[in-house]
Design a protein around this motif. Structure first.
Motif: not given
Length: 100
Positions: A41-61
């Motif tokens: 939300d800070g606006g500086g990210a160009g990409a997000l890598v979501i690791g396998g241990g991140v749960g489904p609710l967090a992934r959706r958010k």
């Protein structure tokens, strides 16, 4: 490109961030959803890598936040592979393709 890496195990996140930096990316690693959302939300990210241990609710958010900011999302799953090899062989090529 700034890459946000989120995972549940700090040691894996740290290793992934190290490899990404070695490959020339500005990488930031977090283990909490809130911290990742702040970076997105800070606006500086160009990409997000979501690791396998991140749960489904967090992934959706995270995916919703990334979509609002036009941030590329890469979802990882090492499946027993060495983190350094996995990041170099699977994540880096996807990031490079997204940056073109």
């Amino acid at each position: 490109m700034t890459v946000v890496v989120i995972g549940r195990m700090g040691s894996i996140v740290s290793s992934a961030v190290t490899v990404l930096r070695e490959e020339g990316f500005d990488a930031r690693g977090v283990t909490g959803t809130g911290a990742a959302l702040e970076l997105i939300d800070g606006g500086g990210a160009g990409a997000l890598v979501i690791g396998g241990g991140v749960g489904p609710l967090a992934r959706r958010k995270l995916r919703k936040a990334a979509a609002r900011r036009s941030v590329t999302v890469i979802q990882g799953a090492m499946r027993g592979q060495d983190v350094r090899t996995y990041v170099r062989q699977r994540i880096v090529p996807q990031l490079r393709a997204a940056g073109d």
